[in-house]
Design an enzyme around this catalytic site. Structure first.
Site, PDB file in Angstrom:
ATOM      1  N   LYS A 189       0.847  -1.187   0.000  1.00 47.86           N
ATOM      2  CA  LYS A 189       0.000   0.000   0.000  1.00 47.86           C
ATOM      3  C   LYS A 189       0.883   1.238   0.000  1.00 47.86           C
ATOM      4  CE  LYS A 189      -1.675   2.832   2.864  1.00 47.86           C
ATOM      5  NZ  LYS A 189      -1.710   4.063   2.011  1.00 47.86           N
ATOM      6  N   GLU A 265      10.253   1.438  10.194  1.00 51.86           N
ATOM      7  CA  GLU A 265      11.264   2.481   9.990  1.00 51.86           C
ATOM      8  C   GLU A 265      10.501   3.785  10.144  1.00 51.86           C
ATOM      9  OE1 GLU A 265      12.843   5.511   8.604  1.00 51.86           O
ATOM     10  OE2 GLU A 265      13.015   4.601   6.606  1.00 51.86           O
ATOM     11  N   CYS A 300      13.628  11.248   6.132  1.00 51.19           N
ATOM     12  CA  CYS A 300      13.585  10.742   7.508  1.00 51.19           C
ATOM     13  C   CYS A 300      14.920  10.917   8.219  1.00 51.19           C
ATOM     14  CB  CYS A 300      13.155   9.279   7.519  1.00 51.19           C
ATOM     15  SG  CYS A 300      14.220   8.187   6.542  1.00 51.19           S
ATOM     16  N   GLU A 399       9.784  16.100  14.680  1.00 50.45           N
ATOM     17  CA  GLU A 399      10.089  15.949  13.260  1.00 50.45           C
ATOM     18  C   GLU A 399       9.209  16.883  12.440  1.00 50.45           C
ATOM     19  OE1 GLU A 399      11.059  12.294  10.275  1.00 50.45           O
ATOM     20  OE2 GLU A 399       9.169  12.161  11.372  1.00 50.45           O
TER      21      GLU A 399
END
Length: 495
Positions: A189, A265, A300, A399
């Site tokens: 997905k 992750e 990331c 983040e």
């Protein structure tokens, strides 16, 4: 490389796949529902894409399970699986312009970065992993003379992979290559923000010889298709790249269903620490700019926290600002562009809020502004750097996923390590020093899955990629990635 005009001409003729890929063929969502995916540089709709939900997940998982049970792929000889994946890598190379252009149109990444980073890495991931298939051995236990203990790796069955929007093709290959190499069937997905390139990849996989049902792609939303995959009892392993918040939800869904393994992750807030014994300040500053402004900061492992020894800070910031001048927003189809638009309006709004938060907390704005959105002009933002940042500021801790850099200073090595570790994430870190002992000492102390010394983002298919703490578990790339998609079987034979 093609010119901007040539890329624009190609973009007008490219065929974009927009249906789900189940059992080796494209089909609409069972509900008939669709969602729009747009070009973030122009805000024009690229395609109406099938919006999959529970019914489509059931079909795809059933197709994947049937293919696995049939043995058309799971019991194929390792050398035969290798040939198919190598053919897929060759097809990706043949269609490199099409694949690169698709991701550029779909999420705003510069075409030059697609061709220099994403495509080569994606192709290499399939090639390297394919070559490793027939080089992974089992073992024989050191038993007594009247017994024989055999240890082997077996595919787990059906793997669900949920991948992010920032590296649509590359992140998918990091999941697909090892999962397929091990003999599993996969239901992928992609993010609803950039689903197009992996639909084409699935088609190429069939052309390469992958049996029907072994790879299925379901575009859709996380709260529908993603949740359904995580809760499905016939999914044996779930691999995910995305936010730590969503990763936690997926672990809960796994616990509510069949205790499937979940490999994550997740988020990152990587520090870059530059010591006073760094000899090449200009090189370090150029790398610092790349580490936060590449891919618009939607990375990331972006080094969004920069810690400078106070004795070199003034010189470093001067070099950093000079390097930052090379990152200005432009058409991602222009090979000269190094900073494209953010992926969508929601992400632009998020980054804007963090910039305002930094200002409210008293950080000193060195360059950049709160973006003023103009409808139809794309989701562009300038590189933004704040000096005078502190670890207790929200924009230093959370983040952002945008081109926003926080600059802090430190007095000594102990303080640098403490500041670098003062964060819930632990994905990547960069350390700059010409002292070999310090390089080893600090790398060992930093709480991170990956540490780059005198560099950032380095690595290849031989090196594991992943984090610790709230950045997740498990590793992509390298032989360790194949382990995630296998079960160990022990056979005890009485002689």
């Amino acid at each position: 490389m093609k010119t901007k005009a040539e890329w624009q001409t190609l973009s007008e003729s490219i065929t974009l796949r927009n249906q789900a890929y189940i059992g080796g063929r494209f089909q609409s969502a069972v509900s008939g529902e669709t969602f729009k995916t747009t070009n973030p540089a122009t805000e024009r709709v690229l395609a109406e894409v099938a919006s999959c939900d529970q019914a489509d997940v059931d079909l795809a998982v059933a197709a994947a399970k049937a293919a696995f049970v049939s043995g058309s792929w799971s019991r194929k000889a390792p050398g035969e699986r290798k040939k198919v994946l190598l053919r897929l890598a060759d097809l990706m190379q043949q269609h490199r312009d099409e694949l690169a252009l698709t991701d550029t149109l779909d999420m705003g990444k510069s075409i030059s970065e697609m061709l220099s980073v994403d495509l080569p890495d994606s192709i290499d991931c399939f090639r390297w992993t394919a070559e490793s298939i027939d080089k992974v051995y089992g073992g024989i236990a050191p038993t007594g003379g009247d017994t024989l203990g055999l240890i082997s790796h077996e595919p787990v069955g059906v793997v669900a992979a949920i991948t992010p929007w920032n590296y649509p093709l590359m992140m998918a290959t990091w999941k697909l290559a090892p999962a397929l190499a091990a003999g599993n069937s996969v239901v992928l997905k992609p993010s609803e923000k950039s689903p197009l390139s992996v639909l084409r990849l699935a088609e190429l996989a069939t052309e390469a010889g992958l049996p029907d049902g072994v790879l299925n792609v379901l575009p859709g939303y996380g709260h529908t298709a993603g949740k359904a995959l995580a809760l499905h009892h016939d999914v044996n392993v779930l691999a995910f790249t995305g936010s730590s918040r969503v990763g936690g939800m997926l672990m809960e869904y796994a616990g509510q269903s069949n205790l499937k393994r979940v490999w994550l992750e997740a988020g990152g807030k990587s520090p870059m620490v530059v010591f006073e014994d760094c000899a090449n300040i200009e090189r370090a500053a150029g790398t610092a700019a790349a580490a936060i402004f590449s891919n618009q900061g939607e990375v990331c492992i972006a080094c969004s926290r920069l810690y400078l020894h106070k004795s070199i800070k003034e010189r470093f910031l001067k070099a950093l600002l000079a390097a930052t001048a090379g990152y200005r927003g432009g058409d991602p189809l222009d090979p000269e562009t190094r900073l494209g638009p953010l992926v969508d309006k929601a992400q632009l709004d998020t980054v804007s809020r963090y910039i305002k938060s930094a200002m409210d907390d008293g950080a000193n704005l060195l360059t950049g502004v709160i973006p003023e959105y103009m409808e139809g002009q794309g989701y562009y933002i300038e590189p933004t750097i704040f000096d005078g940042a502190r670890n207790d500021m929200r924009f230093v801790q959370e983040e952002i996923f945008g081109p926003v850099l926080a600059v802090c200073e430190f007095d000594d090595e102990d303080e640098a390590v403490r500041l670098a570790n003062d964060n819930r994430y632990g994905l990547g870190a960069s350390v700059w020093t010409d002292n070999l002992s310090r390089a080893h000492r600090v790398s060992k102390q930093i709480q991170s899955g990956m540490v780059w010394v005198n560099g950032w983002g380095g690595g290849d298919s031989t090196m594991p990629f992943g984090g610790v703490k709230a950045s997740g578990n498990g590793r992509d790339k390298s032989l360790h990635s194949i382990e995630k998609y296998t079960d160990l079987k022990t056979v005890w034979i009485s002689l």
